[in-house]
Design an enzyme around this catalytic site. Structure first.
Site, mmCIF file in Angstrom:
data_model
loop_
_atom_site.group_PDB
_atom_site.id
_atom_site.type_symbol
_atom_site.label_atom_id
_atom_site.label_comp_id
_atom_site.label_asym_id
_atom_site.label_seq_id
_atom_site.Cartn_x
_atom_site.Cartn_y
_atom_site.Cartn_z
ATOM 1 N N SER A 133 2.967 -28.405 69.266
ATOM 2 C CA SER A 133 1.768 -28.851 69.993
ATOM 3 C C SER A 133 1.315 -30.249 69.575
ATOM 4 O O SER A 133 2.027 -31.208 69.779
ATOM 5 C CB SER A 133 0.678 -27.810 69.802
ATOM 6 N N ASP A 174 -1.485 -33.718 74.815
ATOM 7 C CA ASP A 174 -0.945 -33.499 73.470
ATOM 8 C C ASP A 174 0.576 -33.322 73.599
ATOM 9 O O ASP A 174 1.131 -33.440 74.696
ATOM 10 C CB ASP A 174 -1.636 -32.312 72.781
ATOM 11 N N ASP A 212 -0.328 -28.750 76.913
ATOM 12 C CA ASP A 212 -1.235 -27.667 77.324
ATOM 13 C C ASP A 212 -2.688 -28.136 77.214
ATOM 14 O O ASP A 212 -3.599 -27.452 77.645
ATOM 15 C CB ASP A 212 -1.005 -26.364 76.545
ATOM 16 N N ASP A 228 2.709 -30.913 73.733
ATOM 17 C CA ASP A 228 3.306 -29.925 74.641
ATOM 18 C C ASP A 228 2.513 -29.795 75.941
ATOM 19 O O ASP A 228 2.782 -28.886 76.734
ATOM 20 C CB ASP A 228 3.472 -28.567 73.949
HETATM 21 MG MG MG Z 1 -0.735 -28.012 72.614
#
Ligand code: MG
Length: 449
Positions: free
Chosen positions: A101, A243, A247, A245
């Site tokens: 992440s 960020d 999400d 990844d």
């Molecule tokens: Mg993330």
């Protein structure tokens, strides 16, 4: 066993995390793959753009297939794209993400996904940890090992978001947007999605690179100076930062000013409650501006412990219309019961289009608070929690202790990932916020002394 945050447990609040090849090894990834293969039959595997992600993904796939379960290899994808694929594909009953992440580049992580696209719950993580530690994985015979299929879920994900926003309203505005993917997994979907929403797209840091040459993967204000500048210089309507990844998404308004994550959460929560009424779910660490905004629109806030899986679980129980965390992680239940950065960007554009106002105007309805945060070393979580019950008997103990005052609040909680106590204080004025923070720090010192 190596751990990873010093908590003694393998799974933290967001799966398994650690420095790649040191704390999080290939052997661990292999065995975590075996765990997932023991629990689920058809597993989607995806990864972020980190240097160690290919290595760990190969180990996870080997582990899953060694149990006899099949793998659909999705390659480099944003976390919510894999989650959406798992949710909408009836044959797939689980997922594994290789991602750390927003963590610094030396880290990586492994996160398990349920058949409905949600992250594993705490109970499921505990079950996984039991199988991992007891090594009670299934081992398939040579002719029963799982197979690996390649698939590309990016188009499916982009279409899934486009179905859930008012594309015509957005396209009619001909927005100019700058998107900063931070060289992370968002590169493969967000610029394309924004283009298909009819925006003029200026992409920065938009090739995947696990060295993260442009900025730290966490899209907090101090890491997105470049985005602020480009938005202002290009006269753009909106800046979006992901960020590692994707999400999460954070935003810069048309003046080039960063908008606090809590304010964006409050704005979106109000937008949903105005149209759908009902409940908004958020952790006890969120700013009171969220509750103020939701109440003003006739809705109700339900608080949870910190961590996105519990937010998603509570959203199901309360049939919430919206949920999210004060870190840029917003949850749109009609799409996915998980944070989704690209969906957040699309929904903000929809709001700007329908209200016909720039972001700096829209956020004026959100009340302002001063929030201060600090952390204090804490190795003994139980001592802290018991002490808090004595110090603050009137507090709410959903996660640590949250004490509400007329003009602010205090939250003291042991971290789920580090041996520290986190202290947050919020008030209408900075002086009062400082006062509350000091009160909290003194209490923690008394308890731990
Ligand atoms: Mg993330």
């Amino acid at each position: 066993m190596a751990r990873i945050g010093g908590t003694g447990e393998l799974f933290g609040t967001d799966g398994v995390r650690g420095i790649a090849n040191e704390e999080l090894t290939v052997e661990m990834a292999l065995n975590l793959g075996r765990v997932m293969g023991t629990l689920r039959k058809n597993v989607a595997v995806g990864m972020d753009a980190r240097l160690s992600s290919h290595m760990l993904r190969a180990a996870v796939i080997a582990g899953v297939t060694s149990t006899g379960s099949d793998v659909v290899d999705l390659g480099l994808v944003p976390t919510p794209a894999l989650q959406y694929y798992v949710k909408t594909n009836p044959k797939i009953d689980g997922g594994v993400l290789v991602t750390a992440s927003h963590n610094p580049k030396e880290y990586n992580g492994i996160k398990f996904i349920q058949d409905d696209g949600r992250e594993f719950t705490r109970d499921m993580d505990e079950e996984s940890e039991r199988i991992y530690k007891s090594k009670t994985y299934r081992i398939a015979a040579w002719n029963e090992v799982g197979q690996v299929y390649m698939e590309d879920c990016r188009r499916h994900y982009i279409e899934g978001i486009k179905e859930k926003v008012d594309i015509n309203a957005i396209a009619s505005k001909e927005f100019r947007v700058v998107v900063d993917c931070g060289n992370g997994a968002g590169c493969v979907t967000s610029p394309q999605l924004l283009k298909e929403l009819g925006c003029t797209v200026i992409s920065i840091n938009a090739h995947p690179d696990g060295n993260f040459p442009a900025r730290d993967p966490e899209p907090v204000e101090e890491n997105v100076e470049q985005l602020k500048k480009v938005v202002a210089e290009m006269n753009a309507d909106l800046g979006i930062a992901h960020d590692g990844d994707a999400d999460r998404a954070t935003f810069v308004d048309e003046r080039g000013q960063f908008v606090s994550e809590d304010v964006m959460l409050a704005l979106m929560a109000r937008y949903y409650v105005e149209r759908k009424k009902g409940v908004v779910v958020t952790p006890v660490s969120s700013s009171r501006c969220v509750e103020d905004a939701v109440r003003a629109a006739g809705g109700e806030v339900v608080y949870t412990a910190v961590g996105s899986p519990v937010v998603a679980e509570t959203m199901i129980k309360t049939r919430a219309v919206f949920g999210g965390e004060g870190n840029g992680g917003l949850v749109f239940p009609e799409h996915l019961l998980a944070r989704d950065g690209a969906m957040s960007a699309a929904k903000i554009l929809e709001l700007m289009a329908l209200e016909n106002k720039p972001l700096s105007e829209l956020i004026k309805i959100v009340p302002r608070y001063f929030t201060l945060k600090t952390k204090v070393p804490c190795r003994d979580k139980m001592k802290l929690l018991n002490g808090l019950k004595e110090e603050f008997p009137e507090a709410n103990f959903i996660d640590g202790a949250r004490v509400d005052y007329d003009d602010g609040w205090l939250l003291i909680r042991p971290s789920g990932t580090e041996p520290v106590a986190r202290i947050t204080a919020e008030a209408k004025t900075e002086t009062r916020a400082k006062e509350i923070l000091e009160l909290g720090m003194k209490a923690v010192k008394r308890i731990l002394s």
